[in-house]
Design an enzyme around this catalytic site. Structure first.
Site, PDB file in Angstrom:
ATOM      1  N   ARG A 120      -0.320   8.720   9.202  1.00  0.00           N
ATOM      2  CA  ARG A 120      -0.549   7.635   9.486  1.00  0.00           C
ATOM      3  C   ARG A 120      -0.089   6.479   8.645  1.00  0.00           C
ATOM      4  NH1 ARG A 120      -3.627   3.369   8.791  1.00  0.00           N
ATOM      5  NH2 ARG A 120      -5.645   4.578   7.866  1.00  0.00           N
TER       6      ARG A 120
ATOM      7  N   HIS B 260      -8.577   9.786   3.231  1.00  0.00           N
ATOM      8  CA  HIS B 260      -8.541   9.534   3.227  1.00  0.00           C
ATOM      9  C   HIS B 260      -9.044   9.547   1.528  1.00  0.00           C
ATOM     10  CE1 HIS B 260      -7.934   5.122   0.834  1.00  0.00           C
ATOM     11  NE2 HIS B 260      -7.890   4.405   2.093  1.00  0.00           N
TER      12      HIS B 260
ATOM     13  N   GLU C 215       0.647  -1.035  -0.227  1.00  0.00           N
ATOM     14  CA  GLU C 215       0.167   0.012   0.132  1.00  0.00           C
ATOM     15  C   GLU C 215       0.490   0.565   0.231  1.00  0.00           C
ATOM     16  OE1 GLU C 215      -2.521  -0.220   3.341  1.00  0.00           O
ATOM     17  OE2 GLU C 215      -3.901  -1.317   2.412  1.00  0.00           O
TER      18      GLU C 215
ATOM     19  N   ARG D 117      -0.715   9.086   2.518  1.00  0.00           N
ATOM     20  CA  ARG D 117      -1.552   9.879   1.533  1.00  0.00           C
ATOM     21  C   ARG D 117      -2.540  10.849   1.646  1.00  0.00           C
ATOM     22  NH1 ARG D 117      -5.219   4.856   5.224  1.00  0.00           N
ATOM     23  NH2 ARG D 117      -5.046   3.260   3.749  1.00  0.00           N
TER      24      ARG D 117
ATOM     25  N   HIS E 187     -10.984  10.298   6.929  1.00  0.00           N
ATOM     26  CA  HIS E 187     -10.597   9.036   7.642  1.00  0.00           C
ATOM     27  C   HIS E 187      -9.625   8.694   9.186  1.00  0.00           C
ATOM     28  CE1 HIS E 187      -9.467   4.831   6.094  1.00  0.00           C
ATOM     29  NE2 HIS E 187      -8.428   4.818   6.161  1.00  0.00           N
TER      30      HIS E 187
END
Length: 557
Positions: A393, A248, A127, A297, A358
């Site tokens: 994060r 997100h 990811e 992100r 998110h």
């Protein structure tokens, strides 16, 4: 220190007693409860909806851990520190990545069934922000649901682990020394325990999840109203890094008027090779970052937002048509079904997406044992700020954080219990009564808070937008006080308590965001577009003043 503020609520009409009360039933809360039970302590889980309704079950991507050949905790550490944009607590991250692999193995031992290849080896994917394939997943894109299923089954298998569902936590109870001694809560329903009551305990663990409902569009469930952070602040605890909210990048766009929880399109879709494109089919992430669509992100969310501004569009697209039907059906069945239920077929058309709130990187400040600044009050999972996320994060570190630090809390409680340091506590009733009751906003304030926050403190922020949000939030607080003065206070009930919690955490978030005059991680200031390590490579500490207003102070460098 004792709490100086509490929600306006009726006096408790019933009382229950346990050793450790855990608020929240996601991966963090249930892991704490199961582990303190192994240590011989009585435990009670209090959850706002039903046992499996928290944020954990919605986690599609997976759990990051250095389990693959050639991968190491040190490499996981490096990726996490890079994503955290300079303000991670490196020792906390080291704890996370070092203890993470064994925590995942213990989760498997509890019964979690992760996807494996034909030889029985656990399948790993990649990811955003990760340079290795290190994400374990279940059911293709239903990891959270599987983790929740396994932990719920283990909890239900222990008849002595008490459970209170449909319960909104209100405020912390303390003893004369200021040590946590339980909490007040409201049970929504009828039975032996209904209405406002009290749970008396030797220790309290907050695992209440995030605060995504402070924004109009979020991936968080409706129960994520910042209750844990609000309770902790009112109890005199310290919060940290509240300005760092991760948006997100790829949330299913349902139209300009969509509100509440929005369907997530997992980062794993990009991990498998889907492309971000504009309406003309141009891949705009290429050349923006070495990892293109798999950049951290915050970078991807900003790039999408910039492209939307350039094109005058309210969404972009995620193109996975080249996957083919079979891959969509086998690897991403949940996302495929979600898209199709909204009239979009990812097999034949790009998916409309836009960023949405998110994950809260900040929260109630804890040490590496989950201890807050209030003795006997612990926090873990998204409600906590352990320092592992920094300003942003790293994908799939959240379930791992919940696991690792929940186990550490349980170990700390077990050690304190064995050493005789967890005596029964007597609630200081006078202190609880002396704490000033917080006026409750009308239930309709929730929608106004969300509107103010999405406009003023969303992906893009500036001094002007934050000032508008601050003014609007202050007006809502003034109205609540005015209604009390006019003897027309809002009724104390779930909707108004949630509105009060949202108003508090929103005000605290805006205060911190206004102070941080730079762009870093999940905090993007249009008027201060550069990262400023000289002044801002540090945390903002938030506490509640005697007036009840949140105050953010930069930590000493």
């Amino acid at each position: 220190m004792s709490a100086t503020h509490r929600l306006t609520a009726p006096a408790p009409g019933w009382t229950a007693t346990t050793d450790v009360v855990v608020v929240g039933s996601g991966v963090a809360g249930l892991t704490v409860a199961l582990n303190v039970r192994k240590a011989g302590l009585r435990a009670m889980v209090v959850t706002k909806a039903v046992l499996d309704e928290g944020s954990t079950r919605w986690a599609q991507g997976g759990i990051a851990a250095a389990l693959g050949e050639g991968d190491t905790p040190e490499q996981h550490l490096t990726d996490t520190l890079v994503a955290g944009a300079g303000i991670c607590d490196e020792e906390a991250v080291r704890t996370l990545v070092t203890e993470g692999p064994d925590s995942v193995r213990r989760l498997i031992a509890v019964g979690a069934d992760f996807d494996r290849d034909e030889t029985g080896e656990i399948l790993l994917t990649r990811e955003g922000g990760h340079h290795r394939h290190r994400i374990v997943h279940a059911g293709g894109d239903a990891t959270g649901a599987e983790v929740s299923r396994a932990l719920v089954a283990a909890v239900l298998n222990d008849p002595d682990l008490e459970l209170i569902e449909h319960a909104l936590v209100l405020d912390l109870l303390t003893d004369a020394e200021g040590h946590a001694a339980g909490l007040t809560l409201h049970v929504m329903g009828e039975g032996t325990r209904d209405g406002v009551g009290a749970v008396r305990a030797r220790a309290v663990v907050l695992a209440t999840g995030g605060m995504g409902q402070v924004f109009s569009a979020t991936t968080n469930p409706a129960v994520s109203t910042g209750d844990g952070v609000a309770l902790a602040l009112r109890a005199g605890a310290t919060a940290t890094d509240l300005e760092f909210v991760q948006f997100h990048p790829t949330v299913l766009w349902l139209g300009p008027d969509a509100q509440g929880q929005q369907p997530l399109v997992s980062e794993a879709v990009r991990g498998e090779g889907a492309h971000l494109v504009d309406a003309d089919g141009v891949r705009f992430m290429v050349g923006q970052h070495e990892l293109a669509e798999l950049a951290p992100r915050d970078i991807v969310a900003k790039a999408i937002t910039r492209r939307m501004q350039e094109k005058g569009a309210d969404h972009m697209y995620l193109d996975g048509r080249h996957f083919g039907a079979e891959m969509w059906e086998q690897r991403f069945p949940t996302i495929l079904a979600s898209c199709r239920s909204h009239g979009i077929d990812p097999v034949t058309e790009p998916i409309p997406i836009a960023p949405a709130a998110h994950h809260a990187a900040g929260g109630v400040r804890t040490d590496r044992h989950g201890r807050t600044s209030v003795p006997g009050l612990y926090a873990c999972g998204e409600v906590a700020c352990t320092g592992v996320h920094g300003a942003n994060r790293l994908a799939s570190n959240s379930l791992l954080e919940g696991l690792v630090f929940a186990e550490r809390i349980a170990a700390d409680l077990a050690a304190r219990h064995a050493a005789g340091e967890l005596p029964e506590r007597t609630v200081d009733v006078a202190a609880a009564q002396a704490a000033g009751p917080v006026p409750l906003p009308a239930s309709e304030a929730r929608a106004e808070i969300q509107r103010l926050m999405s406009r003023g403190a969303g992906v893009l922020r500036s001094a002007g937008s934050l000032a508008e949000a601050e003014t609007g939030l202050a007006l809502l607080a003034e109205q609540a006080y005015a209604h009390v003065a006019e003897e027309k206070p809002a009724d104390p009930r779930v909707e108004t308590w949630e509105a009060a919690n949202l108003l508090l955490v929103a005000t605290a978030l805006v205060a911190a965001a206004a102070q941080r005059e730079e762009t870093r991680g999940g905090h993007w200031r249009e008027d201060f577009p550069e990262r400023d390590d000289a002044h801002w490579r540090r945390h903002l500490i938030t506490t509640l003043a005697a007036s009840g207003d949140p105050v953010s102070t930069p930590e000493e460098q």
